[in-house]
Design an enzyme around this catalytic site. Structure first.
Site, mmCIF file in Angstrom:
data_model
loop_
_atom_site.group_PDB
_atom_site.id
_atom_site.type_symbol
_atom_site.label_atom_id
_atom_site.label_comp_id
_atom_site.label_asym_id
_atom_site.label_seq_id
_atom_site.Cartn_x
_atom_site.Cartn_y
_atom_site.Cartn_z
ATOM 1 C CB SER A 35 2.276 2.722 -1.928
ATOM 2 O OG SER A 35 1.605 1.766 -1.692
ATOM 3 C CE LYS A 87 -2.223 2.642 -0.651
ATOM 4 N NZ LYS A 87 -1.019 3.175 -1.516
#
Length: 171
Positions: A35, A87
């Site tokens: 990610s 993230k």
């Protein structure tokens, strides 16, 4: 006390210091998943993971958060607290965010991030479960800031924030 016993005793005295530093100041961890490509784990080989240094001084109960938009952070998954996500911070309290086209939100209207929350996204949108899936998240879920890549040595260095914005102090 023998020389060996004295050395063992002195080494044991350092254990609480090491535990404190690991829990509250810095720790190392391997990053798994795609990610955050290409910032982290740019190689698509799943056997290779980046070893990074986490700065835990940016979080803590009763303390100020020193985070800025663009920081890569680790945080507890809001729906699976036993899972840690990695993230990038896209929005902090007061930021105006428009969910991406692949968002789960029916309306693509801008959202104002409320106090005590942030908006997080993965750099690789197709492989990321992030705020576009579950909305803004409490800042209290942030575990640490990914500040430095330690391994592989070819990428040894600071993690570059995508956006350089002013430092935001959250009380």
């Amino acid at each position: 006390m023998s020389k060996l016993g004295s050395r063992v005793f002195k080494a044991l005295l350092w254990i609480p210091v090491v535990i404190y530093i690991n829990d509250n100041i810095f720790s190392m961890t391997f990053i798994q998943g795609r990610s955050m490509q290409p910032a982290l784990n740019p190689d698509t080989n799943k056997l290779k993971s980046d070893l990074v240094l986490l700065d835990k001084t940016v979080t803590g109960s009763g303390s100020k958060f020193f985070l800025k938009i663009g920081d890569v952070v680790t945080l507890y998954d809001p729906f699976r607290p036993d899972t840690i996500l990695v993230k990038r911070i896209i929005g902090l309290p007061g930021s105006l965010i428009t969910p991406t086209n692949n968002s789960q939100f029916p309306s693509k209207s801008p959202i104002v991030i409320p106090a005590g929350h942030c908006w997080i996204e993965g750099d690789e949108g197709f492989h990321s479960v992030d705020s576009n899936s579950f909305g803004y998240v409490p800042l209290g879920l942030i575990h640490g800031r990914v500040s430095f890549v330690l391994y592989p040595f070819s990428r040894f260095g600071f993690v570059d924030p995508k956006e350089n914005r002013d430092l935001v102090f959250i009380f």
